[in-house]
Design a protein around this motif. Structure first.
Motif, PDB file in Angstrom:
ATOM      1  N   ILE A 184     -37.426  -7.162  23.322  1.00 29.80           N
ATOM      2  CA  ILE A 184     -37.248  -8.261  22.359  1.00 29.80           C
ATOM      3  C   ILE A 184     -38.264  -9.356  22.662  1.00 29.80           C
ATOM      4  CG2 ILE A 184     -35.641 -10.053  21.610  1.00 29.80           C
ATOM      5  CD1 ILE A 184     -33.384  -7.988  22.405  1.00 29.80           C
ATOM      6  N   ARG A 185     -39.015  -9.771  21.649  1.00 32.40           N
ATOM      7  CA  ARG A 185     -40.146 -10.661  21.957  1.00 32.40           C
ATOM      8  C   ARG A 185     -39.684 -12.051  22.409  1.00 32.40           C
ATOM      9  NH1 ARG A 185     -44.323 -10.688  17.114  1.00 32.40           N
ATOM     10  NH2 ARG A 185     -45.156 -12.485  18.234  1.00 32.40           N
ATOM     11  N   ASP A 186     -40.330 -12.533  23.455  1.00 34.83           N
ATOM     12  CA  ASP A 186     -39.913 -13.776  24.114  1.00 34.83           C
ATOM     13  C   ASP A 186     -40.232 -15.025  23.286  1.00 34.83           C
ATOM     14  OD1 ASP A 186     -39.058 -12.290  26.252  1.00 34.83           O
ATOM     15  OD2 ASP A 186     -40.843 -12.659  27.496  1.00 34.83           O
ATOM     16  N   ASP A 187     -41.384 -14.998  22.583  1.00 36.92           N
ATOM     17  CA  ASP A 187     -41.779 -16.226  21.881  1.00 36.92           C
ATOM     18  C   ASP A 187     -40.795 -16.573  20.764  1.00 36.92           C
ATOM     19  OD1 ASP A 187     -42.589 -14.016  20.397  1.00 36.92           O
ATOM     20  OD2 ASP A 187     -44.591 -14.768  19.913  1.00 36.92           O
ATOM     21  N   VAL A 188     -40.364 -15.560  20.033  1.00 32.96           N
ATOM     22  CA  VAL A 188     -39.427 -15.797  18.927  1.00 32.96           C
ATOM     23  C   VAL A 188     -38.073 -16.263  19.473  1.00 32.96           C
ATOM     24  CG1 VAL A 188     -38.168 -14.675  17.034  1.00 32.96           C
ATOM     25  CG2 VAL A 188     -40.615 -14.202  17.369  1.00 32.96           C
ATOM     26  N   VAL A 189     -37.628 -15.617  20.549  1.00 28.84           N
ATOM     27  CA  VAL A 189     -36.352 -16.010  21.159  1.00 28.84           C
ATOM     28  C   VAL A 189     -36.418 -17.474  21.603  1.00 28.84           C
ATOM     29  CG1 VAL A 189     -34.897 -15.666  23.209  1.00 28.84           C
ATOM     30  CG2 VAL A 189     -35.588 -13.697  21.817  1.00 28.84           C
ATOM     31  N   GLN A 190     -37.502 -17.854  22.259  1.00 23.17           N
ATOM     32  CA  GLN A 190     -37.606 -19.233  22.744  1.00 23.17           C
ATOM     33  C   GLN A 190     -37.600 -20.227  21.583  1.00 23.17           C
ATOM     34  OE1 GLN A 190     -37.321 -20.139  26.012  1.00 23.17           O
ATOM     35  NE2 GLN A 190     -37.032 -22.142  25.020  1.00 23.17           N
ATOM     36  N   ALA A 191     -38.341 -19.893  20.521  1.00 20.90           N
ATOM     37  CA  ALA A 191     -38.396 -20.802  19.363  1.00 20.90           C
ATOM     38  C   ALA A 191     -36.999 -21.016  18.780  1.00 20.90           C
ATOM     39  CB  ALA A 191     -39.334 -20.236  18.296  1.00 20.90           C
ATOM     40  N   LEU A 192     -36.212 -19.937  18.713  1.00 19.99           N
ATOM     41  CA  LEU A 192     -34.875 -20.061  18.121  1.00 19.99           C
ATOM     42  C   LEU A 192     -33.908 -20.771  19.075  1.00 19.99           C
ATOM     43  CD1 LEU A 192     -34.726 -16.596  16.367  1.00 19.99           C
ATOM     44  CD2 LEU A 192     -35.003 -18.829  15.272  1.00 19.99           C
ATOM     45  N   LYS A 193     -34.085 -20.533  20.360  1.00 27.45           N
ATOM     46  CA  LYS A 193     -33.249 -21.270  21.320  1.00 27.45           C
ATOM     47  C   LYS A 193     -33.521 -22.768  21.207  1.00 27.45           C
ATOM     48  CE  LYS A 193     -32.499 -19.783  25.518  1.00 27.45           C
ATOM     49  NZ  LYS A 193     -32.559 -19.093  26.816  1.00 27.45           N
ATOM     50  N   ASP A 194     -34.772 -23.107  20.945  1.00 25.96           N
ATOM     51  CA  ASP A 194     -35.146 -24.523  20.860  1.00 25.96           C
ATOM     52  C   ASP A 194     -34.464 -25.239  19.695  1.00 25.96           C
ATOM     53  OD1 ASP A 194     -36.712 -24.225  23.083  1.00 25.96           O
ATOM     54  OD2 ASP A 194     -38.616 -24.109  21.995  1.00 25.96           O
ATOM     55  N   ILE A 195     -33.995 -24.479  18.698  1.00 25.27           N
ATOM     56  CA  ILE A 195     -33.252 -25.140  17.601  1.00 25.27           C
ATOM     57  C   ILE A 195     -31.750 -24.855  17.721  1.00 25.27           C
ATOM     58  CG2 ILE A 195     -35.163 -25.385  15.977  1.00 25.27           C
ATOM     59  CD1 ILE A 195     -34.134 -22.863  14.527  1.00 25.27           C
ATOM     60  N   SER A 196     -31.327 -24.395  18.903  1.00 26.50           N
ATOM     61  CA  SER A 196     -29.892 -24.171  19.174  1.00 26.50           C
ATOM     62  C   SER A 196     -29.257 -23.243  18.148  1.00 26.50           C
ATOM     63  CB  SER A 196     -29.137 -25.513  19.188  1.00 26.50           C
ATOM     64  OG  SER A 196     -29.724 -26.397  20.067  1.00 26.50           O
ATOM     65  N   ILE A 197     -29.847 -22.094  17.961  1.00 24.02           N
ATOM     66  CA  ILE A 197     -29.307 -21.125  17.001  1.00 24.02           C
ATOM     67  C   ILE A 197     -27.861 -20.784  17.401  1.00 24.02           C
ATOM     68  CG2 ILE A 197     -30.545 -19.310  18.314  1.00 24.02           C
ATOM     69  CD1 ILE A 197     -30.445 -17.555  15.821  1.00 24.02           C
ATOM     70  N   PRO A 198     -26.880 -21.047  16.508  1.00 29.11           N
ATOM     71  CA  PRO A 198     -25.484 -20.866  16.936  1.00 29.11           C
ATOM     72  C   PRO A 198     -24.951 -19.454  16.728  1.00 29.11           C
ATOM     73  CG  PRO A 198     -25.559 -21.931  14.801  1.00 29.11           C
ATOM     74  CD  PRO A 198     -26.980 -21.700  15.206  1.00 29.11           C
ATOM     75  N   ASN A 199     -25.459 -18.755  15.722  1.00 26.65           N
ATOM     76  CA  ASN A 199     -24.967 -17.393  15.452  1.00 26.65           C
ATOM     77  C   ASN A 199     -26.046 -16.608  14.735  1.00 26.65           C
ATOM     78  OD1 ASN A 199     -24.652 -17.269  12.419  1.00 26.65           O
ATOM     79  ND2 ASN A 199     -23.356 -19.027  12.826  1.00 26.65           N
ATOM     80  N   LEU A 200     -25.902 -15.286  14.761  1.00 26.54           N
ATOM     81  CA  LEU A 200     -26.865 -14.425  14.064  1.00 26.54           C
ATOM     82  C   LEU A 200     -26.099 -13.326  13.343  1.00 26.54           C
ATOM     83  CD1 LEU A 200     -29.891 -13.931  13.569  1.00 26.54           C
ATOM     84  CD2 LEU A 200     -29.888 -12.410  15.555  1.00 26.54           C
ATOM     85  N   ARG A 201     -26.323 -13.239  12.037  1.00 24.16           N
ATOM     86  CA  ARG A 201     -25.680 -12.208  11.202  1.00 24.16           C
ATOM     87  C   ARG A 201     -26.586 -10.985  11.141  1.00 24.16           C
ATOM     88  NH1 ARG A 201     -25.709 -11.710   5.102  1.00 24.16           N
ATOM     89  NH2 ARG A 201     -23.845 -10.532   4.550  1.00 24.16           N
ATOM     90  N   TRP A 202     -26.016  -9.806  11.269  1.00 27.75           N
ATOM     91  CA  TRP A 202     -26.764  -8.550  11.362  1.00 27.75           C
ATOM     92  C   TRP A 202     -25.820  -7.411  11.059  1.00 27.75           C
ATOM     93  CZ3 TRP A 202     -25.631  -4.483  14.750  1.00 27.75           C
ATOM     94  CH2 TRP A 202     -26.614  -3.490  14.885  1.00 27.75           C
ATOM     95  N   PRO A 203     -26.214  -6.225  10.556  1.00 28.33           N
ATOM     96  CA  PRO A 203     -27.587  -5.773  10.272  1.00 28.33           C
ATOM     97  C   PRO A 203     -28.015  -5.992   8.814  1.00 28.33           C
ATOM     98  CG  PRO A 203     -26.086  -3.902  10.133  1.00 28.33           C
ATOM     99  CD  PRO A 203     -25.239  -5.110  10.473  1.00 28.33           C
ATOM    100  N   GLY A 204     -27.201  -6.514   7.961  1.00 30.21           N
ATOM    101  CA  GLY A 204     -27.561  -6.860   6.587  1.00 30.21           C
ATOM    102  C   GLY A 204     -26.480  -7.789   6.096  1.00 30.21           C
ATOM    103  N   GLY A 205     -26.619  -8.175   4.860  1.00 32.85           N
ATOM    104  CA  GLY A 205     -27.412  -7.752   3.746  1.00 32.85           C
ATOM    105  C   GLY A 205     -27.033  -6.378   3.186  1.00 32.85           C
ATOM    106  N   CYS A 206     -27.790  -6.062   2.146  1.00 32.46           N
ATOM    107  CA  CYS A 206     -27.581  -4.773   1.476  1.00 32.46           C
ATOM    108  C   CYS A 206     -27.649  -3.624   2.484  1.00 32.46           C
ATOM    109  CB  CYS A 206     -28.615  -4.578   0.384  1.00 32.46           C
ATOM    110  SG  CYS A 206     -28.467  -5.766  -0.969  1.00 32.46           S
TER     111      CYS A 206
END
Ligand code: AHR
Length: 508
Positions: free
Chosen positions: A51-73
């Protein structure tokens, strides 16, 4: 030049603004999961377990509270068993909704749960009602959340994970009125009840089950769902423990009513800008409309309203796969986000979660990637500047006068929106000036507590078409702001044209 005057009682607490209103959504669609998050352990791009580190860090920096997955359709054609076990043995499938590409299932349940752990985000798993079975969904819940010697917990252990995970949020299908099965509200209400019943709470993991609610302003769908749980009998709290706890709706903003020509993300006219804001402002009427229907059946607001897909949806960038929904993101997108958050905050009593679509490389993304490079979008900066509203107490802004309004052939919208919250001895004031041409002044009489301005930031650019690219990543970025001052008991903020600003206050 327009003006808005209002009064805010800082000693009168409104609803708590759930941090989950700042939620995100990542689908197996285009380059969101693959490349956006998942690059694999052998990639040259710096990663943790693939899992790429740069994207994870960017999202941690905005305090991402939850992630919905795998969709959508995609959720309604996803069979989770294909995404667990040794990667080289996982079967492939065709992602018929999105680009008709082969999905090799290399990113599955364990990878998603690892991603959530890295992000510090709570998982929101969207289960398959459209083409799945009740048993398949029940097994997935057991696989994820049960300890001991149950069949699915044994299988999970065989796949390398001993302890169960905590999964707070569970979606019962997606857009069941459309890609999730083309059902009527009555058909879906029955299935939602059936599927939810077998999504059990194992070993202290309490699921917050979210039924697939209406498209946009389909209030009849909401009413059918609410009726279906209000006729069960018994105390309302017990009923909700048996079935689902919230219902979701989706609302996307376009510049046109023509689905085939939604408009360019970056090259748009003033007329398209106004049409965008007219459509964005409809979120206010739609949230309130669903809340009104829910109030009839559930006046105590024990059932949550969730907007688990929102954001702008433009034509894909020229030369990219039409099924990948890749679009640029300008200051216009950021202003749409600012407006949405003001509406979400004002409705926080009923609205408990919202998920922008989608986190990386798809629709109104936070982050765009180009190989090993990454760029933060203007929308990302709104999430960052507004992070202080998460789990804060909302304070209503009583508007006493305002001439901030656009009216034209596209329709009407207020050109100034604002919200105020407080938490831990500080307050945060957000202000969005949608006026494309003119600056504006907001004067808020802040009563009930003493306060001082401690910091202010502004997000703007010479044009609303401005956007960030890997070559010029800082074209639209927050800057220190000297437009906020105290005048007696009032906070006066002079906003540039087309800008989003936040003012932080220290409370006495
Ligand atoms: O976010 C893209 C798609 O939009 C989702 O898969 C679907 O739920 C909605 O129609």
């Amino acid at each position: 030049m327009s003006n808005l005057h209002g009064v805010v009682d800082l000693d009168v607490a409104g609803a708590t603004i759930s941090r989950h209103l700042y939620g995100h959504f990542a689908e197996h669609l285009g380059r969101c999961i693959y490349e956006g998050f998942w690059v694999g352990e052998d990639s040259d791009i710096q990663n943790s377990a693939g899992i790429r580190d740069d994207v994870v860090q960017a999202l941690k920096d905005i305090s991402i509270p939850n992630l919905r997955w795998p969709g959508g359709c995609f959720a309604d054609e996803y069979h989770w068993m294909n995404g667990v076990g040794p990667r080289e043995e996982r079967p492939s499938m065709v992602n018929t909704h999105w680009g008709d590409v082969v999905e090799d299932n290399s990113f599955g349940t364990h990878e998603f749960m690892r991603l959530c752990e890295l992000l510090g985000a709570e998982p929101y798993v969207s289960g398959n009602v459209g083409s799945g079975t009740v048993a398949e969904m029940a097994d997935w819940v057991e696989y994820l959340t049960r300890s001991g010697d149950a069949p699915m917990s044994r299988l999970r252990r065989e796949h390398g994970r001993t302890e169960p995970w905590k999964v707070p949020f569970w979606g019962i299908g997606n857009e069941s009125w459309g890609c999730g099965g083309n059902m009527t509200a009555e058909q879906y209400a029955q299935l939602a009840s059936q599927f939810s019943t077998y999504c059990r709470n194992h070993d202290g993991n309490e699921l917050y089950r979210i039924a697939a609610g209406p498209h946009r302003d389909d209030y009849a769908w909401t009413e059918t769902l609410m009726k279906s749980i209000s006729t069960l009998g018994g105390p309302v709290e017990e009923r909700h423990h048996q079935r689902w706890q919230a219902l979701s709706f989706h609302y996307y903003t376009h510049a046109t009513d023509d689905w085939k020509h939604k408009g360019s993300a970056t090259e748009f006219s003033a007329a398209e800008y106004h049409a965008t804001m007219v459509n964005a402002w409809r979120i206010d009427e739609i949230v309130r409309g669903h809340a009104r229907v829910m109030d009839v059946y559930d006046p105590e607001a024990t059932v949550g309203l969730v907007c688990d897909e929102w954001g702008t949806w433009w034509d894909v960038e020229p030369g990219t796969n039409p099924g990948f929904l890749f679009q640029q993101n300008t200051l216009r997108d950021a202003l749409v986000a600012g407006l949405h958050f003001d509406v979400f905050h004002a409705n926080a009593r009923r609205l408990v979660m919202a998920n922008i679509a989608q986190t990386v490389n798809v629709l109104q993304a936070m982050v765009l990637t180009d190989g090993a490079r990454m760029v933060l979008t203007p929308t990302y900066h709104v999430f960052a500047m507004n992070a202080g509203h998460q789990d804060a107490t909302h304070h209503a802004v009583q508007v006493t006068s305002s001439d901030a309004r656009f009216e034209g052939e596209q329709g009407a919208y207020p050109t100034l929106t604002t919200s105020v919250s407080s938490k831990d001895g500080t307050a945060l004031v957000s202000l969005t000036n949608l006026d494309v041409d003119a600056p504006a002044t907001v004067r808020l009489d802040l009563r009930g507590r003493d306060w001082q301005v401690s910091a202010a930031r502004v997000l703007s650019a010479p044009t609303v078409q401005a956007h960030n690219t890997v070559e010029a990543p800082g074209t639209v970025a927050p800057a220190a702001f000297d437009g906020a001052r105290r005048d007696g008991t009032s906070l006066v903020v002079d906003l540039p044209a087309h800008s989003f600003a936040t003012v932080e206050l220290t409370l006495g």
